[in-house]
Design a protein around this motif. Structure first.
Motif, short mmCIF file in Angstrom:
data_model
loop_
_atom_site.label_atom_id
_atom_site.label_comp_id
_atom_site.label_asym_id
_atom_site.label_seq_id
_atom_site.Cartn_x
_atom_site.Cartn_y
_atom_site.Cartn_z
N GLN A 17 10.76 -10.59 -20.11
CA GLN A 17 11.72 -11.71 -20.47
C GLN A 17 12.49 -11.22 -21.76
O GLN A 17 11.90 -10.89 -22.72
CB GLN A 17 10.80 -13.05 -20.76
CG GLN A 17 11.99 -14.07 -21.22
CD GLN A 17 11.32 -15.13 -21.42
OE1 GLN A 17 10.42 -15.77 -20.79
NE2 GLN A 17 11.52 -16.03 -22.72
N TYR A 18 13.93 -11.17 -21.67
CA TYR A 18 14.84 -11.24 -22.88
C TYR A 18 15.23 -12.57 -23.56
O TYR A 18 15.12 -12.78 -24.79
CB TYR A 18 16.13 -10.52 -22.55
CG TYR A 18 15.86 -9.22 -22.24
CD1 TYR A 18 15.39 -8.10 -23.15
CD2 TYR A 18 16.27 -8.56 -20.76
CE1 TYR A 18 15.55 -6.90 -22.90
CE2 TYR A 18 16.22 -7.20 -20.59
CZ TYR A 18 15.58 -6.14 -21.62
OH TYR A 18 15.50 -4.98 -21.36
N LYS A 19 15.33 -13.48 -22.78
CA LYS A 19 15.63 -14.90 -23.07
C LYS A 19 14.71 -15.30 -24.20
O LYS A 19 13.67 -15.50 -23.84
CB LYS A 19 16.03 -15.72 -21.76
CG LYS A 19 16.71 -17.27 -22.25
CD LYS A 19 17.05 -18.08 -21.36
CE LYS A 19 17.63 -19.23 -21.50
NZ LYS A 19 17.93 -20.03 -20.56
N ASN A 20 15.15 -15.83 -25.34
CA ASN A 20 14.12 -16.58 -26.33
C ASN A 20 13.08 -15.46 -26.68
O ASN A 20 11.92 -16.16 -26.78
CB ASN A 20 13.71 -18.07 -25.77
CG ASN A 20 15.04 -18.90 -25.42
OD1 ASN A 20 15.89 -18.85 -26.39
ND2 ASN A 20 14.58 -19.60 -24.43
N SER A 21 13.54 -14.44 -26.69
CA SER A 21 12.53 -13.51 -27.44
C SER A 21 12.76 -12.56 -28.41
O SER A 21 14.07 -12.25 -28.53
CB SER A 21 11.82 -12.50 -26.14
OG SER A 21 12.62 -11.67 -25.89
N LEU B 162 18.75 -8.25 -15.06
CA LEU B 162 17.69 -9.00 -15.44
C LEU B 162 16.38 -7.83 -15.84
O LEU B 162 16.19 -6.93 -15.09
CB LEU B 162 17.07 -9.78 -14.40
CG LEU B 162 18.11 -10.95 -13.93
CD1 LEU B 162 17.35 -11.69 -12.56
CD2 LEU B 162 17.89 -12.06 -15.11
#
Length: 137
Positions: A61-65, A76
């Motif tokens: 996961q990239y989002k919020n990381s 993705l």
């Protein structure tokens, strides 16, 4: 799940809030001899026994990381991993270490062991007093 990132000793001096510690390999080996190794390119998040069920959970996961997305990589993230099965923990671990990790090619300089350098700079910068110095040693 939390990002699979190392934390420095000085970030969490009491280790109460430390996530994983200072040294990490993306390698897990279970008591049955099953091993999982995750590619270094994966923006890895993990949990172990989070719900009390004994499960290891992994996600990319990239989002919020804290993992940065490359400028040219708008796809993705992919959870790229390898699973190995051996007869026992030792044989699986030995196989994975030999296949995926480089061993030291030489012995470190003996002076590193005989005369280590202790420094307060990493933690205290210029605000150092005698009490701080004694706490490091």
């Amino acid at each position: 799940m939390q990002p699979y990132l190392s934390t420095g000793f000085f970030e969490f001096p009491n280790m109460e809030n430390a996530l994983y510690g200072g040294f990490l390999e993306r390698l897990w080996v279970g008591s049955s001899g099953v091993g999982i190794i995750v590619d270094e390119s994966v923006p890895l998040h993990s949990s172990l026994n989070a719900d009390g069920d004994g499960r290891l959970c992994l996600k990319a996961q990239y989002k919020n990381s804290p993992y940065a997305v490359g400028r040219n990589d708008m796809s993705l993230p992919k959870l790229k991993y390898t699973i190995c099965v051996g007869n026992d923990v030792k044989s699986t671990y030995t196989f994975l270490m030999d296949k995926y990790f480089k061993k030291p090619v030489d012995i470190p300089d003996e002076r590193m062991f005989r005369s280590p350098v202790w420094s307060t700079w990493a933690r205290y910068k210029t605000e150092v007093n005698q009490t701080d110095r004694k706490s490091v040693v």
